[in-house]
Design a protein around this motif. Structure first.
Motif, mmCIF file in Angstrom:
data_model
loop_
_atom_site.group_PDB
_atom_site.id
_atom_site.type_symbol
_atom_site.label_atom_id
_atom_site.label_comp_id
_atom_site.label_asym_id
_atom_site.label_seq_id
_atom_site.Cartn_x
_atom_site.Cartn_y
_atom_site.Cartn_z
ATOM 1 N N ASN A 75 20.766 39.766 97.810
ATOM 2 C CA ASN A 75 21.288 39.455 96.476
ATOM 3 C C ASN A 75 22.672 38.829 96.505
ATOM 4 N N LYS A 76 23.152 38.436 97.676
ATOM 5 C CA LYS A 76 24.513 37.885 97.755
ATOM 6 C C LYS A 76 24.605 36.535 97.051
ATOM 7 N N ASP A 77 23.559 35.704 97.112
ATOM 8 C CA ASP A 77 23.589 34.422 96.413
ATOM 9 C C ASP A 77 23.592 34.621 94.905
ATOM 10 N N MET A 78 22.803 35.599 94.445
ATOM 11 C CA MET A 78 22.767 35.889 93.016
ATOM 12 C C MET A 78 24.141 36.375 92.543
ATOM 13 N N PHE A 79 24.782 37.241 93.320
ATOM 14 C CA PHE A 79 26.094 37.761 92.948
ATOM 15 C C PHE A 79 27.115 36.626 92.846
ATOM 16 N N ARG A 80 27.098 35.732 93.805
ATOM 17 C CA ARG A 80 28.063 34.635 93.799
ATOM 18 C C ARG A 80 27.827 33.702 92.615
ATOM 19 N N SER A 81 26.569 33.388 92.329
ATOM 20 C CA SER A 81 26.275 32.486 91.212
ATOM 21 C C SER A 81 26.669 33.110 89.876
ATOM 22 N N LYS A 82 26.427 34.416 89.714
ATOM 23 C CA LYS A 82 26.817 35.093 88.477
ATOM 24 C C LYS A 82 28.336 35.141 88.322
ATOM 25 N N LEU A 83 29.033 35.337 89.421
ATOM 26 C CA LEU A 83 30.497 35.374 89.374
ATOM 27 C C LEU A 83 31.049 34.005 88.988
ATOM 28 N N ILE A 84 30.474 32.960 89.561
ATOM 29 C CA ILE A 84 30.916 31.602 89.232
ATOM 30 C C ILE A 84 30.618 31.287 87.767
ATOM 31 N N GLU A 85 29.457 31.747 87.294
ATOM 32 C CA GLU A 85 29.107 31.545 85.887
ATOM 33 C C GLU A 85 30.103 32.237 84.968
ATOM 34 N N ALA A 86 30.528 33.439 85.351
ATOM 35 C CA ALA A 86 31.510 34.164 84.540
ATOM 36 C C ALA A 86 32.872 33.479 84.561
ATOM 37 N N LEU A 87 33.224 32.877 85.711
ATOM 38 C CA LEU A 87 34.514 32.200 85.834
ATOM 39 C C LEU A 87 34.527 30.871 85.090
ATOM 40 N N GLY A 88 33.439 30.150 85.166
ATOM 41 C CA GLY A 88 33.382 28.820 84.584
ATOM 42 C C GLY A 88 33.674 27.730 85.587
ATOM 43 N N PHE A 89 33.959 28.067 86.815
ATOM 44 C CA PHE A 89 34.197 27.090 87.872
ATOM 45 C C PHE A 89 33.923 27.756 89.220
ATOM 46 N N ASP A 90 33.715 26.908 90.222
ATOM 47 C CA ASP A 90 33.430 27.367 91.582
ATOM 48 C C ASP A 90 34.658 27.129 92.436
ATOM 49 N N PRO A 91 35.268 28.188 92.985
ATOM 50 C CA PRO A 91 36.467 27.978 93.822
ATOM 51 C C PRO A 91 36.177 27.102 95.029
ATOM 52 N N GLY A 92 34.957 27.181 95.529
ATOM 53 C CA GLY A 92 34.604 26.321 96.656
ATOM 54 C C GLY A 92 34.625 24.856 96.267
ATOM 55 N N ASP A 93 34.151 24.536 95.036
ATOM 56 C CA ASP A 93 34.177 23.151 94.565
ATOM 57 C C ASP A 93 35.610 22.665 94.374
ATOM 58 N N VAL A 94 36.463 23.534 93.870
ATOM 59 C CA VAL A 94 37.864 23.163 93.686
ATOM 60 C C VAL A 94 38.483 22.774 95.023
ATOM 61 N N LEU A 95 38.221 23.592 96.037
ATOM 62 C CA LEU A 95 38.776 23.293 97.357
ATOM 63 C C LEU A 95 38.201 22.001 97.921
ATOM 64 N N CYS A 96 36.909 21.767 97.689
ATOM 65 C CA CYS A 96 36.287 20.527 98.169
ATOM 66 C C CYS A 96 36.897 19.309 97.474
ATOM 67 N N GLN A 97 37.131 19.425 96.166
ATOM 68 C CA GLN A 97 37.739 18.318 95.434
ATOM 69 C C GLN A 97 39.139 18.022 95.946
ATOM 70 N N ARG A 98 39.873 19.068 96.248
ATOM 71 C CA ARG A 98 41.213 18.864 96.798
ATOM 72 C C ARG A 98 41.145 18.151 98.150
ATOM 73 N N LYS A 99 40.191 18.594 98.946
ATOM 74 C CA LYS A 99 40.051 17.980 100.267
ATOM 75 C C LYS A 99 39.650 16.517 100.141
ATOM 76 N N GLU A 100 38.715 16.215 99.234
ATOM 77 C CA GLU A 100 38.292 14.835 99.027
ATOM 78 C C GLU A 100 39.435 13.987 98.495
ATOM 79 N N ALA A 101 40.224 14.564 97.578
ATOM 80 C CA ALA A 101 41.372 13.827 97.040
ATOM 81 C C ALA A 101 42.387 13.517 98.127
ATOM 82 N N LYS A 102 42.571 14.460 99.016
ATOM 83 C CA LYS A 102 43.505 14.256 100.116
ATOM 84 C C LYS A 102 43.021 13.147 101.039
ATOM 85 N N GLU A 103 41.689 13.154 101.285
ATOM 86 C CA GLU A 103 41.127 12.110 102.142
ATOM 87 C C GLU A 103 41.241 10.746 101.467
#
Length: 724
Positions: free
Chosen positions: A560-588
């Motif tokens: 159930n770890k994937d379900m837990f992570r998806s529910k947490l992201i849904e509650a937050l409204g954003f994915d911290p992993g995506d934020v970090l990826c966007q920062r990395k892409e912007a840097k590149e």
């Protein structure tokens, strides 16, 4: 603590603490973590230690009779005598009937009611169960017996010869060969082999202390299984009570095929047998209703089955039912105990699955009854010792032509209702059965088999009435309702053995699904308290001041770890992993733009001049249409995250029964990602086992010692302080 207008009020003033601070303040030291090998070694040393007291305790545990017999009270004797006589008499018709149900000669039922009962009286821990023949185990035995010796062989056995595989014919004692037909001995040999395998499994379970396996057989599952098995039993006995013969069907949907054949054979119903059946049903049902309605007033239940057997034996003998009306009777019941014989060893490898299923079913039913009566009368039952007792009660009797046995609800109820207090009841019942084996066997020969079929079917009314539980189950638990219904359908449609396996797998799957897709809630603080409740249950807005508190109502593990992570992201409204990826892409992207700028800025002779111009372009950035720097983009992404007003995330781990390496790694990754985007990540209400797993998975190394709190409110106060 103050009392105000009848309400209790408490006020506690303490510092908000991390789990680490709390452990230090109460003086808890980190316990020594032993390896699995060390634990096994210590357990073995403890188990193998030998002393006079240890040996004495071992034998007392193995034979509980020597413990309770020393404390036997004289006032129990009258009740035990009455109960023993009643249960012993009831054993006789039931043993004859269930032997026929198992596909064996009736006398083998008497043996199965004698030997196991002797052994269980010595080794059992329950005072109120009566082991011996039982409908469900008889039905399972029947499927194995008929697999090797189908009913069609009966017609062949009336001829001059009977061809059989030599490997199926063990060397029987001459005494047994004189008392039984060859077919009866062969079938008994198969049944005895199943009994041996069943007993071996139960002994192994008992030695390795596996009594907990019954935990996987829930009450709805057992009820659905026994009800389905009762339907199978009724189907198998219907031709007997109607006096008809139908073909034998095996495999899935055999019950439906049998009923189709029964309906086709209705024009050939044997009328005298049908009349006997109707009269028996009326007599048994009236007796059953009398016992149920006047249970409180009657000191001893009306022995309806015994009275019916006596009446029909007399009627059949003097009326010559077989000669005058062609009624099928029990016929040959030899007297005396059988000589010991080795079970059929040639088929043991083929019946391991059947023996395993029988061992589980027999133990589950018997120990359920034992625990029920133990709770009712205030004494404990040892499941592991029960396993050993059942195992020995099957292994030794298998050498005396017995078939698988278990406790029967009807006899247990009689033993309890007639005042039985101890297994002295078993001793008296054994004497009654022994007298029947040694002396009274021929008396039962005129008994019509339809009478035994009627006794079996009416005796299953209590189990069949479990259908009434479905309405209550549906209202209280849809999951338990589905387990009951699916198990019943599986047993009815697929057979008893396959149906039980299907029911167990389905029940386990319901647990897996519920832990894989558990309830996930956002918690908010109840104003003025340290209590946190689900957001949807409180009629107010979220006042957590930038803190997201979430709770998973299950353990966190790989499923159930994937379900837990998806529910947490849904509650937050954003994915911290995506934020970090966007920062990395912007840097590149910034690096690429700077490289292009560097190339475009080079002139033929003006490298030094263009260097200053390039610095100006980098500074102006947006004015030249060049993307922002990595620092500027990081700030933009961080601002996007702050739009949800979340500065801290708290996970309430109060429902975590355990977490595995995958679950611990997920929490570590989430903590690292949240910290990288400037959001704090905390855990609250972690048990000792959860904290140890977090430490092993590296969570503490990433989050630090001050990221785990004893309560959600401690974590919330700490988060607010850090934010300010």
């Amino acid at each position: 603590m103050n009392m105000t207008e009848g309400n209790i009020r408490y006020r506690i003033d303490r510092l908000a603490q991390t789990e680490n601070d709390l452990q230090k303040s109460i003086g808890v030291e980190n316990k020594e973590t032993n390896s699995v090998l060390t634990k096994i070694k210590r357990s073995a040393q403890k188990s193998c230690s030998c002393s006079k007291g240890c040996v004495l305790g071992f034998f007392k545990g193995l034979f509980p009779i020597f413990t309770w017999l020393l404390h036997y009270q004289k006032k129990w004797l009258p009740g035990d005598l009455v109960s023993g006589l009643t249960v012993g008499v009831v054993h006789i018709p039931q043993s004859l009937a269930f032997a026929i149900l198992a596909g064996l000669a009736p006398v083998f039922g008497l043996y199965t009611s004698f030997y196991p009962l002797v052994i269980y009286t010595l080794m059992g821990t329950s005072r109120h169960i009566s082991v011996g023949t039982f409908a469900v185990t008889s039905l399972l035995t029947r499927s194995v017996v008929f697999r090797y010796f189908p009913p069609e062989i009966v017609s062949q056995s009336n001829g001059t010869s009977l061809e059989m595989n030599s490997t199926m014919v063990p060397d029987f004692d001459n005494t047994n060969a004189e008392r039984f037909s060859e077919l009866d001995l062969q079938r008994a040999g198969v049944a005895a082999s199943v009994t041996l395998v069943m007993g071996v499994f139960q002994i192994i379970f008992g030695i390795f202390r596996l009594g907990f396996i019954t935990s996987y057989l829930s009450e709805p599952l057992i009820q659905g299984f026994t009800t389905g098995a009762a339907c199978q039993v009724v189907t198998s006995q219907t031709p007997t009570i109607l006096g008809i013969q139908i073909g034998r069907f095996n495999g899935p949907f055999s019950l439906i095929q049998s009923w189709v054949e029964i309906f086709k054979s209705l024009p050939r119903v044997h009328v005298p047998t049908l009349i006997i059946t109707i009269l028996c049903f009326i007599f048994l049902i009236i007796g059953r209703e009398i016992n149920l309605r006047f249970r409180e007033r009657m000191k001893v239940p009306l022995p309806t089955e015994v009275l019916l057997v006596i009446i029909t034996i007399l009627a059949s003998h003097f009326g010559q039912f077989r000669e005058n009306f062609d009624v099928v009777i029990v016929d040959n019941i030899p007297t005396g105990l059988p000589a010991p014989v080795l079970p059929n060893m040639s088929i043991l490898g083929d019946i391991i699955a059947d023996g395993f299923a029988l061992s589980i079913v027999g133990f589950a039913i018997s120990v359920s009854l034992a625990k029920m009566y133990g709770n009712k009368h205030g004494y404990s039952v040892d499941p592991n010792q029960e396993l050993v007792a059942y195992g020995v009660s099957n292994i030794i009797p298998s050498f005396f032509l017995c078939f698988p046995n278990a406790a029967a609800l009807a006899r247990c109820e009689i033993q309890d209702n007639t005042g039985g207090k101890t297994q002295v009841v078993g001793i008296i019942s054994v004497i009654i059965v022994l007298i029947s084996i040694l002396v009274l066997g021929p008396v039962f020969e005129p008994l019509p088999r339809a009478v035994l079929g009627s006794i079996i079917i009416v005796g299953l009314f209590g189990i069949l009435l479990q259908f009434r539980n479905l309405k209550h189950l549906y209202k209280t638990s849809k999951v338990d309702f589905s387990v009951w219904l699916v198990t019943w359908l599986a047993v009815v449609l697929l057979g008893v053995d396959v149906g039980l396996l299907f029911g167990v797998v389905f029940a386990i799957m319901t647990v897996i699904v519920r832990t894989q897709i558990p309830r996930f809630e956002i918690l908010i603080n109840v104003p003025g308290t340290d209590i946190y409740r689900a957001e949807k249950t409180i009629q107010q807005r979220n006042n957590n001041e930038g803190i997201l508190v979430v709770k998973l109502y299950s353990s966190l593990y790989y499923a159930n770890k994937d379900m837990f992570r998806s529910k947490l992201i849904e509650a937050l409204g954003f994915d911290p992993g995506d934020v970090l990826c966007q920062r990395k892409e912007a840097k590149e992207r910034r690096k690429i733009e700077l490289a292009k700028l560097n190339e475009n800025s080079k002139g033929f002779f003006g490298i030094g001049k263009n260097k200053d111009r390039r610095q100006d372009q980098v500074t102006s950035g947006d004015a030249q249409g060049i993307p922002s720097t990595s620092v500027e983009i990081s700030e933009v992404e961080t601002e996007d995250a702050w739009k949800s007003n979340i500065h801290s995330v708290i996970v309430d781990c109060g429902c975590f029964g355990f977490t595995d390496f995958v679950g611990g790694t997920l929490l570590k990754q989430l903590c690292s990602q949240f910290n990288d985007i400037g959001i704090s990540f905390y855990l609250a209400a972690c048990s000792v086992d959860i904290r140890e797993q977090l430490q092993r998975s590296g969570f503490v190394d990433v989050a630090g010692m001050n990221s785990v709190f004893p309560t959600v409110h401690d974590a919330a106060l700490f988060a607010l302080k850090n934010q300010r």
